[in-house]
Design a protein around this motif. Structure first.
Motif, PDB file in Angstrom:
ATOM      1  N   VAL A 141       0.782  -1.389   0.037  1.00  0.00           N
ATOM      2  CA  VAL A 141      -0.093  -0.003  -0.104  1.00  0.00           C
ATOM      3  C   VAL A 141       0.936   1.192  -0.045  1.00  0.00           C
ATOM      4  O   VAL A 141       0.682   2.032  -0.845  1.00  0.00           O
ATOM      5  CB  VAL A 141      -0.892  -0.054   1.344  1.00  0.00           C
ATOM      6  N   LEU A 142       1.909   1.069   0.926  1.00  0.00           N
ATOM      7  CA  LEU A 142       2.743   2.410   0.678  1.00  0.00           C
ATOM      8  C   LEU A 142       3.383   2.669  -0.426  1.00  0.00           C
ATOM      9  O   LEU A 142       3.938   3.580  -0.791  1.00  0.00           O
ATOM     10  CB  LEU A 142       3.773   2.185   1.949  1.00  0.00           C
ATOM     11  N   ILE A 201       2.392   1.574  -3.463  1.00  0.00           N
ATOM     12  CA  ILE A 201       1.385   2.222  -4.445  1.00  0.00           C
ATOM     13  C   ILE A 201       1.133   3.744  -4.261  1.00  0.00           C
ATOM     14  O   ILE A 201       1.433   4.469  -5.330  1.00  0.00           O
ATOM     15  CB  ILE A 201       0.211   1.679  -4.275  1.00  0.00           C
ATOM     16  N   LEU A 202       1.092   4.252  -2.788  1.00  0.00           N
ATOM     17  CA  LEU A 202       0.919   5.486  -2.820  1.00  0.00           C
ATOM     18  C   LEU A 202       2.399   6.420  -2.953  1.00  0.00           C
ATOM     19  O   LEU A 202       2.470   7.683  -3.660  1.00  0.00           O
ATOM     20  CB  LEU A 202       0.837   5.928  -1.115  1.00  0.00           C
ATOM     21  N   LEU A 203       3.617   5.702  -2.892  1.00  0.00           N
ATOM     22  CA  LEU A 203       4.764   6.374  -3.341  1.00  0.00           C
ATOM     23  C   LEU A 203       4.825   6.595  -4.711  1.00  0.00           C
ATOM     24  O   LEU A 203       5.117   7.552  -5.115  1.00  0.00           O
ATOM     25  CB  LEU A 203       5.973   5.824  -2.870  1.00  0.00           C
ATOM     26  N   ALA A 210       2.075   6.671  -6.986  1.00  0.00           N
ATOM     27  CA  ALA A 210       1.267   7.861  -7.090  1.00  0.00           C
ATOM     28  C   ALA A 210       1.955   9.175  -7.018  1.00  0.00           C
ATOM     29  O   ALA A 210       1.869  10.114  -7.805  1.00  0.00           O
ATOM     30  CB  ALA A 210      -0.033   7.772  -6.362  1.00  0.00           C
ATOM     31  N   PHE A 211       2.564   9.441  -5.798  1.00  0.00           N
ATOM     32  CA  PHE A 211       3.316  10.631  -5.424  1.00  0.00           C
ATOM     33  C   PHE A 211       4.287  11.021  -6.552  1.00  0.00           C
ATOM     34  O   PHE A 211       4.185  12.337  -7.233  1.00  0.00           O
ATOM     35  CB  PHE A 211       3.705  10.373  -4.208  1.00  0.00           C
TER      36      PHE A 211
END
Length: 110
Positions: free
Chosen positions: A43-44, A46-48, A50-51
């Motif tokens: 999850v982290l 994927i967020l990274l 996207a960032f």
């Protein structure tokens, strides 16, 4: 009934905690903890990603005489990883310091 044949009493649940369905507590295993850590890391990640994708603007970076342009997301990622590495090194040094002090100091007998 003999004292040897009586089942051991189960520990009382913590105040405010409701027992899971079936009345038994879930068993925490290493595999379960590894699975949870893997899901959290994905999850982290994927967020990274996207960032980084959303911050593609070029940023000019100067570091110890080096000069260049790099994407803003990558520059921030490198800065965060560098900061984490510094914290890890400082923590490792402190742990080594405490362990060496513990080895030198004899423990009193109980």
């Amino acid at each position: 009934m003999d004292a040897e044949q009586q089942p051991a009493p189960e520990p009382a649940p913590a105040p405010g905690a409701s027992p899971p369905a079936g009345g038994r507590r879930p068993v925490v295993t290493r595999a379960g903890m590894a699975w949870t850590a893997t899901v959290a890391a994905l999850v982290l990640l994927i967020l990274l990603i996207a960032f980084i994708v959303q911050n593609q603007d070029a940023a000019r970076v100067r570091f110890f005489g080096l000069d260049g342009t790099i994407s803003l997301g990558i520059a921030l990622l490198i800065a965060a990883v560098g900061g984490g590495a510094l914290v890890a090194v400082a923590g490792a040094v402190r742990i080594i310091q405490l362990r060496s002090r513990n080895r030198r100091t004899p423990t009193p007998p109980p």
